[in-house]
Design a protein around this motif. Sequence first.
Motif, PDB file in Angstrom:
ATOM      1  N   TRP A 302      74.500  22.956  -4.202  1.00  0.00           N
ATOM      2  CA  TRP A 302      73.682  22.094  -5.046  1.00  0.00           C
ATOM      3  C   TRP A 302      72.457  21.660  -4.252  1.00  0.00           C
ATOM      4  O   TRP A 302      72.494  21.574  -3.017  1.00  0.00           O
ATOM      5  N   SER A 303      71.376  21.351  -4.946  1.00  0.00           N
ATOM      6  CA  SER A 303      70.223  20.764  -4.272  1.00  0.00           C
ATOM      7  C   SER A 303      70.586  19.345  -3.849  1.00  0.00           C
ATOM      8  O   SER A 303      71.507  18.734  -4.415  1.00  0.00           O
ATOM      9  N   VAL A 304      69.871  18.806  -2.880  1.00  0.00           N
ATOM     10  CA  VAL A 304      70.182  17.447  -2.437  1.00  0.00           C
ATOM     11  C   VAL A 304      69.953  16.445  -3.564  1.00  0.00           C
ATOM     12  O   VAL A 304      70.701  15.456  -3.682  1.00  0.00           O
ATOM     13  N   GLU A 305      68.964  16.683  -4.389  1.00  0.00           N
ATOM     14  CA  GLU A 305      68.713  15.755  -5.496  1.00  0.00           C
ATOM     15  C   GLU A 305      69.864  15.777  -6.488  1.00  0.00           C
ATOM     16  O   GLU A 305      70.286  14.733  -7.000  1.00  0.00           O
ATOM     17  N   GLU A 306      70.390  16.954  -6.777  1.00  0.00           N
ATOM     18  CA  GLU A 306      71.550  17.071  -7.675  1.00  0.00           C
ATOM     19  C   GLU A 306      72.767  16.379  -7.062  1.00  0.00           C
ATOM     20  O   GLU A 306      73.530  15.705  -7.764  1.00  0.00           O
ATOM     21  N   ALA A 307      72.933  16.540  -5.753  1.00  0.00           N
ATOM     22  CA  ALA A 307      74.084  15.927  -5.085  1.00  0.00           C
ATOM     23  C   ALA A 307      73.985  14.406  -5.081  1.00  0.00           C
ATOM     24  O   ALA A 307      74.972  13.707  -5.341  1.00  0.00           O
ATOM     25  N   PHE A 308      72.803  13.889  -4.789  1.00  0.00           N
ATOM     26  CA  PHE A 308      72.620  12.428  -4.826  1.00  0.00           C
ATOM     27  C   PHE A 308      72.869  11.897  -6.241  1.00  0.00           C
ATOM     28  O   PHE A 308      73.484  10.838  -6.416  1.00  0.00           O
ATOM     29  N   ALA A 309      72.402  12.617  -7.239  1.00  0.00           N
ATOM     30  CA  ALA A 309      72.603  12.188  -8.624  1.00  0.00           C
ATOM     31  C   ALA A 309      74.092  12.176  -8.985  1.00  0.00           C
ATOM     32  O   ALA A 309      74.566  11.279  -9.693  1.00  0.00           O
ATOM     33  N   GLU A 310      74.833  13.167  -8.491  1.00  0.00           N
ATOM     34  CA  GLU A 310      76.269  13.227  -8.768  1.00  0.00           C
ATOM     35  C   GLU A 310      77.012  12.073  -8.101  1.00  0.00           C
ATOM     36  O   GLU A 310      77.914  11.463  -8.698  1.00  0.00           O
ATOM     37  N   ILE A 311      76.632  11.756  -6.875  1.00  0.00           N
ATOM     38  CA  ILE A 311      77.246  10.614  -6.188  1.00  0.00           C
ATOM     39  C   ILE A 311      76.992   9.334  -6.968  1.00  0.00           C
ATOM     40  O   ILE A 311      77.905   8.518  -7.193  1.00  0.00           O
ATOM     41  N   GLU A 312      75.765   9.161  -7.425  1.00  0.00           N
ATOM     42  CA  GLU A 312      75.425   7.956  -8.197  1.00  0.00           C
ATOM     43  C   GLU A 312      76.193   7.930  -9.522  1.00  0.00           C
ATOM     44  O   GLU A 312      76.654   6.869  -9.968  1.00  0.00           O
ATOM     45  N   ARG A 313      76.349   9.091 -10.153  1.00  0.00           N
ATOM     46  CA  ARG A 313      77.083   9.163 -11.423  1.00  0.00           C
ATOM     47  C   ARG A 313      78.534   8.743 -11.254  1.00  0.00           C
ATOM     48  O   ARG A 313      79.129   8.117 -12.150  1.00  0.00           O
ATOM     49  N   CYS A 314      79.103   9.047 -10.094  1.00  0.00           N
ATOM     50  CA  CYS A 314      80.519   8.743  -9.841  1.00  0.00           C
ATOM     51  C   CYS A 314      80.727   7.363  -9.219  1.00  0.00           C
ATOM     52  O   CYS A 314      81.844   7.027  -8.815  1.00  0.00           O
ATOM     53  N   ARG A 315      79.677   6.574  -9.141  1.00  0.00           N
ATOM     54  CA  ARG A 315      79.759   5.211  -8.607  1.00  0.00           C
ATOM     55  C   ARG A 315      80.712   4.384  -9.468  1.00  0.00           C
ATOM     56  O   ARG A 315      80.579   4.307 -10.688  1.00  0.00           O
ATOM     57  N   GLY A 316      81.694   3.751  -8.818  1.00  0.00           N
ATOM     58  CA  GLY A 316      82.650   2.923  -9.547  1.00  0.00           C
ATOM     59  C   GLY A 316      83.787   3.703 -10.166  1.00  0.00           C
ATOM     60  O   GLY A 316      84.712   3.103 -10.711  1.00  0.00           O
ATOM     61  N   GLN A 317      83.718   5.032 -10.110  1.00  0.00           N
ATOM     62  CA  GLN A 317      84.813   5.880 -10.600  1.00  0.00           C
ATOM     63  C   GLN A 317      85.495   6.542  -9.405  1.00  0.00           C
ATOM     64  O   GLN A 317      86.554   6.116  -8.981  1.00  0.00           O
ATOM     65  N   HIS A 318      84.839   7.561  -8.868  1.00  0.00           N
ATOM     66  CA  HIS A 318      85.371   8.198  -7.659  1.00  0.00           C
ATOM     67  C   HIS A 318      85.105   7.330  -6.427  1.00  0.00           C
ATOM     68  O   HIS A 318      85.968   7.158  -5.571  1.00  0.00           O
ATOM     69  N   PHE A 319      83.911   6.737  -6.369  1.00  0.00           N
ATOM     70  CA  PHE A 319      83.459   6.086  -5.141  1.00  0.00           C
ATOM     71  C   PHE A 319      83.324   4.569  -5.255  1.00  0.00           C
ATOM     72  O   PHE A 319      82.989   4.034  -6.323  1.00  0.00           O
ATOM     73  N   ASP A 320      83.564   3.907  -4.144  1.00  0.00           N
ATOM     74  CA  ASP A 320      83.332   2.463  -4.004  1.00  0.00           C
ATOM     75  C   ASP A 320      81.882   2.176  -4.384  1.00  0.00           C
ATOM     76  O   ASP A 320      80.953   2.737  -3.804  1.00  0.00           O
ATOM     77  N   PRO A 321      81.634   1.302  -5.368  1.00  0.00           N
ATOM     78  CA  PRO A 321      80.257   1.070  -5.825  1.00  0.00           C
ATOM     79  C   PRO A 321      79.344   0.483  -4.749  1.00  0.00           C
ATOM     80  O   PRO A 321      78.171   0.846  -4.666  1.00  0.00           O
ATOM     81  N   VAL A 322      79.867  -0.417  -3.922  1.00  0.00           N
ATOM     82  CA  VAL A 322      79.038  -1.007  -2.870  1.00  0.00           C
ATOM     83  C   VAL A 322      78.682   0.036  -1.817  1.00  0.00           C
ATOM     84  O   VAL A 322      77.520   0.149  -1.385  1.00  0.00           O
ATOM     85  N   LEU A 323      79.662   0.822  -1.407  1.00  0.00           N
ATOM     86  CA  LEU A 323      79.393   1.869  -0.426  1.00  0.00           C
ATOM     87  C   LEU A 323      78.448   2.928  -1.002  1.00  0.00           C
ATOM     88  O   LEU A 323      77.615   3.481  -0.276  1.00  0.00           O
ATOM     89  N   THR A 324      78.568   3.203  -2.280  1.00  0.00           N
ATOM     90  CA  THR A 324      77.653   4.144  -2.922  1.00  0.00           C
ATOM     91  C   THR A 324      76.222   3.631  -2.838  1.00  0.00           C
ATOM     92  O   THR A 324      75.289   4.387  -2.526  1.00  0.00           O
ATOM     93  N   ASP A 325      76.047   2.340  -3.096  1.00  0.00           N
ATOM     94  CA  ASP A 325      74.704   1.752  -2.988  1.00  0.00           C
ATOM     95  C   ASP A 325      74.172   1.878  -1.568  1.00  0.00           C
ATOM     96  O   ASP A 325      72.998   2.203  -1.356  1.00  0.00           O
ATOM     97  N   HIS A 326      75.025   1.603  -0.581  1.00  0.00           N
ATOM     98  CA  HIS A 326      74.595   1.745   0.818  1.00  0.00           C
ATOM     99  C   HIS A 326      74.162   3.184   1.094  1.00  0.00           C
ATOM    100  O   HIS A 326      73.147   3.426   1.753  1.00  0.00           O
ATOM    101  N   PHE A 327      74.946   4.136   0.603  1.00  0.00           N
ATOM    102  CA  PHE A 327      74.646   5.549   0.817  1.00  0.00           C
ATOM    103  C   PHE A 327      73.285   5.913   0.222  1.00  0.00           C
ATOM    104  O   PHE A 327      72.461   6.580   0.864  1.00  0.00           O
TER     105      PHE A 327
END
Length: 358
Positions: A302-327
């Motif tokens: 994936w492009s880095v932009e696609e990957a960052f968007a996917e991480i943000e999409r999974c915020r609060g589902q797969h990933f800790d929302p606060v840590l996602t924001d830090h990332f």
Amino acid sequence: MSTENTEKQWRILVVDDEPNNLQLLRQLLKNQYHISLATSGHQALEVAEKVKPDLILLDIMMPGIDGYETCTQFKSNPETAAIPVIFVSAKSEVLDERRGFDVGAVDYITKPVSGPIVHARIATHLALYDQQRTFETLLLQRTKELAESQKAAIHMLGEAGHYNDEDTGVHIWRMAAYAEAIARKAGWHVKKARQLQFAAPMHDTGKIGIPDAILKKPGKLTPEEWVIMRKHTEIGYGILVKSDTPLFKMAADISLYHHEKWDGSGYPQGLSGERIPESARIVALADVFDALTMERPYKKAWSVEEAFAEIERCRGQHFDPVLTDHFLEIKDEILAIKDTWDTAEAKMRESGQTFLTV
């Protein structure tokens, strides 16, 4: 060299939003120490980077970021983590002294300040700081061989978990660098964040117990195969937990829990939220981002932009929302890390290396 001259070499940063308090402490200390002043937490962080003080006197109640947050940021920065911090606070604030020690302060001085007490506390902690630096130098020298042995074990366990993968093994080291950066952004002390960087590569150690037919299968796994694949978390934990060192305890937790999800839909235990160790939550973020941006036999990168968007999409589902924001807030640092490791990987391929050492 005289004691007085030695004392004048010590650098002290005084932080307080009240000018009168700053000037009072400056007058008390200027004849013995080199004094720098800051009127806010943000300014203190900037000044500390420039002057490299030997001790910090820090007010608690300040506009912007308070003393607790300022101290946390000092302790998460490799350049300032070792500097002793003494809180200078009103008596009512001392009731929360445990919080001060939790974020890394070494002492409290109450307002209104007493000159003799200020001098005594500073002298004590500067002496301890000096002894600590001397001790750490000796300790580093005497434990170099042990540290190298432990590092070698980390490499072997990290590489073992990916021995049957089609990639060159760069993934685990690049992912570990991401994890260390996220931890520092989350306020971890630099030493603990560095420990995470060495624990993270061992997250898939348990894959050495998974059959090749499953690990190397080019298509999707069947439900029965997934049951076996998921056991790598428990296999890795069983291997790593046998050591009682803090590093391997952290690695064992990461191995067991890095596939848990914030919403409770992960495995092996279906933990949710903060029941999942923070170390595993951080590694989950770093691991998925790196996996998305890697090309594998069964998928394109994936492009880095696609990957960052996917991480943000999974915020609060797969990933800790606060840590996602830090990332997401350290995107530039993440990209710089990726570029560094991508360059290293390219050089590896050119030279015909199979494994990478760090």
